[in-house]
Design a protein around this motif. Structure first.
Motif, PDB file in Angstrom:
ATOM      1  N   HIS A 153       1.378  -1.248  -0.314  1.00  0.00           N
ATOM      2  CA  HIS A 153      -0.625   0.137  -0.235  1.00  0.00           C
ATOM      3  C   HIS A 153       0.995   1.294   0.022  1.00  0.00           C
ATOM      4  CE1 HIS A 153      -2.946   3.269   0.803  1.00  0.00           C
ATOM      5  NE2 HIS A 153      -3.836   2.031   1.097  1.00  0.00           N
TER       6      HIS A 153
ATOM      7  N   LEU B  48       1.558  -0.394  11.659  1.00  0.00           N
ATOM      8  CA  LEU B  48       0.831  -1.238  10.224  1.00  0.00           C
ATOM      9  C   LEU B  48       0.707  -2.199   9.838  1.00  0.00           C
ATOM     10  CD1 LEU B  48       0.522   2.367   7.548  1.00  0.00           C
ATOM     11  CD2 LEU B  48      -1.164   1.972   9.068  1.00  0.00           C
TER      12      LEU B  48
ATOM     13  N   ASP C 143      -4.512 -14.583   7.298  1.00  0.00           N
ATOM     14  CA  ASP C 143      -3.865 -13.311   6.792  1.00  0.00           C
ATOM     15  C   ASP C 143      -4.301 -12.649   5.269  1.00  0.00           C
ATOM     16  OD1 ASP C 143      -1.606 -12.245   5.356  1.00  0.00           O
ATOM     17  OD2 ASP C 143      -0.268 -14.621   4.854  1.00  0.00           O
ATOM     18  N   ARG C 144      -4.311 -11.346   5.794  1.00  0.00           N
ATOM     19  CA  ARG C 144      -4.199 -10.409   5.007  1.00  0.00           C
ATOM     20  C   ARG C 144      -3.530  -9.308   4.241  1.00  0.00           C
ATOM     21  NH1 ARG C 144      -7.284  -5.896   8.920  1.00  0.00           N
ATOM     22  NH2 ARG C 144      -5.928  -6.389  10.459  1.00  0.00           N
ATOM     23  N   MET C 145      -2.658 -10.234   4.399  1.00  0.00           N
ATOM     24  CA  MET C 145      -1.081  -9.704   3.435  1.00  0.00           C
ATOM     25  C   MET C 145      -0.829 -10.145   2.321  1.00  0.00           C
ATOM     26  SD  MET C 145       1.628  -8.307   6.872  1.00  0.00           S
ATOM     27  CE  MET C 145       1.922  -6.660   5.564  1.00  0.00           C
TER      28      MET C 145
ATOM     29  N   SER D 195      -0.657  -4.496  12.590  1.00  0.00           N
ATOM     30  CA  SER D 195      -2.250  -4.334  12.558  1.00  0.00           C
ATOM     31  C   SER D 195      -2.576  -5.139  11.165  1.00  0.00           C
ATOM     32  CB  SER D 195      -2.400  -3.115  12.714  1.00  0.00           C
ATOM     33  OG  SER D 195      -4.301  -2.802  12.387  1.00  0.00           O
ATOM     34  N   TRP D 196      -2.309  -5.029   9.687  1.00  0.00           N
ATOM     35  CA  TRP D 196      -2.936  -5.564   9.040  1.00  0.00           C
ATOM     36  C   TRP D 196      -2.070  -7.584   8.617  1.00  0.00           C
ATOM     37  CZ3 TRP D 196      -0.711  -1.979   5.041  1.00  0.00           C
ATOM     38  CH2 TRP D 196      -1.707  -0.393   5.358  1.00  0.00           C
TER      39      TRP D 196
ATOM     40  N   HIS E 130      -0.698 -13.342   9.316  1.00  0.00           N
ATOM     41  CA  HIS E 130       0.647 -13.413   8.166  1.00  0.00           C
ATOM     42  C   HIS E 130       2.252 -13.741   8.712  1.00  0.00           C
ATOM     43  CE1 HIS E 130       2.931 -12.202   5.109  1.00  0.00           C
ATOM     44  NE2 HIS E 130       3.620 -11.549   5.523  1.00  0.00           N
TER      45      HIS E 130
END
Length: 267
Positions: free
Chosen positions: A129, A146, A216-218, A149-150, A246
Motif C-alpha cells: 500500500h 500498520l 492472513d490479510r497481507m 495491525s494488518w 501473516h
C-alpha cells in the motif's frame, strides 16, 4: 553465530547446535524489516530433531553487515551463495513473507542449493500500500504499526501465546522499529517491485510446500493460488492454518512446526 562471507559478517542462529555434520540442513529466511529472531520458536526445535538449522540475517538486517540489498533476485543470489559457503547445500529453504520470495529465487537460480522449499505467508505478488511505502520511506513508526495491525490474526490478539508473558503485537512493532534506517523501506519496495514469482516457480524442481494463514490479510490465500499453479504438476501442495495471520511462526508456532515437519518429511 557469525561467519565472514565475501568480507562481510553474516549472522545466523542455529538453535544452540553446531551446523557441522551430516544431518539434513535447513536454512530459514525472515521477512521485510525483520531478522533471524522471528524463527526462534522453530530453530531450536528443528536443531533437536535431526536438522542442522541456520536462521540467517539478510545483509543489513539484525547482526549481518550491510548494505541491505534492494532487489529480490539479488537477495536470492546472496542466499544461494551463503548456503554454499556455510557448507549446507543442498538445504531445505524456509522463507517467510519477503523471505519466501528470496528462497524461491535462490531455488530457481541455483537449484543445486535447494533440497525443498517451505514458503510461509507467500503470494504470487506482494503489492504494498502506498501509505505504508511512504511511512517506511520517511522512517515513521506508523509503518511498523500498520504492518503489525494488518499482519496479526485473531489468535494473537487475545493472549495465550506459547511463550508466557510475550505480547506479540508489541514485540512485532519493536522488532520492525529497531531495523536499521532505510532497511524496511528498501525491503517493502523490493516486494512491491518483484513480479517474477510465477516465472521463478516454473523453474523450481524440488518439492514445495506453501503454508497459508486463513486470516492472513497481507498475503491472503487467494493471492497464493496462481503461484501454487505455477509450480510443476505434483510438485507443490498447500497447508492452511486456521485462526492464523501473516506472522504465523510467532502467532501459531506449534501448527507451523507441524507443517514444517510434514513438509520436510515429504521431501
Amino acid at each position: 553465530m557469525d561467519q565472514q562471507i565475501n568480507g562481510r559478517r553474516v549472522r545466523f542462529a542455529t538453535g544452540g547446535r553446531s551446523i557441522d555434520g551430516d544431518e539434513p540442513a535447513a536454512v530459514l529466511i525472515h521477512g521485510a524489516g525483520c531478522d533471524r529472531t522471528v524463527w526462534q520458536l522453530q530453530t531450536r526445535w528443528m536443531a533437536r530433531r535431526g536438522y542442522r538449522a541456520a536462521a540467517v540475517d539478510l545483509p543489513g538486517h539484525g547482526g549481518s553487515e550491510g548494505p541491505a540489498l534492494t532487489g529480490i533476485a539479488e537477495m536470492g543470489a546472496w542466499l544461494a551463495e551463503t548456503v554454499d559457503c556455510l557448507g549446507l547445500a543442498p538445504a531445505h529453504l524456509l522463507g517467510h513473507s519477503m523471505g519466501s520470495f528470496v528462497a524461491l529465487e535462490a531455488a530457481a537460480q541455483h537449484p543445486e542449493v535447494a533440497a525443498s522449499l517451505t514458503l510461509l505467508g507467500v503470494a504470487a505478488a506482494m503489492p504494498v500500500h502506498g501509505a505504508l511505502l511512504s511511512a517506511a520511506a520517511e522512517g515513521d513508526p506508523l509503518a511498523g504499526r500498520l504492518i503489525t495491525s494488518w499482519g496479526v490474526g485473531s489468535r494473537a490478539r487475545t493472549g495465550g501465546h506459547a511463550s508466557p508473558g510475550m505480547w506479540l503485537i508489541g514485540a512485532n512493532m519493536a522488532l520492525l522499529e529497531r531495523s536499521a534506517a532505510g532497511v524496511l523501506a528498501a525491503d517493502l519496495a523490493a516486494c512491491d517491485a518483484y513480479d517474477s514469482a510465477e516465472t521463478a516457480a516454473a523453474r523450481v524442481r524440488c518439492p514445495v510446500t506453501l503454508v497459508l494463514g486463513v486470516e492472513d490479510r497481507m498475503t491472503p490465500e487467494r493471492a497464493a493460488r496462481p503461484l501454487l499453479e505455477a509450480f510443476g504438476e505434483g510438485l507443490a501442495n498447500a497447508v492452511r492454518l486456521d485462526r492464523t495471520g501473516h506472522f504465523m511462526q510467532l502467532e501459531n508456532p506449534a501448527a507451523v512446526r507441524e507443517a514444517i515437519s510434514a513438509a520436510l518429511a515429504r521431501s
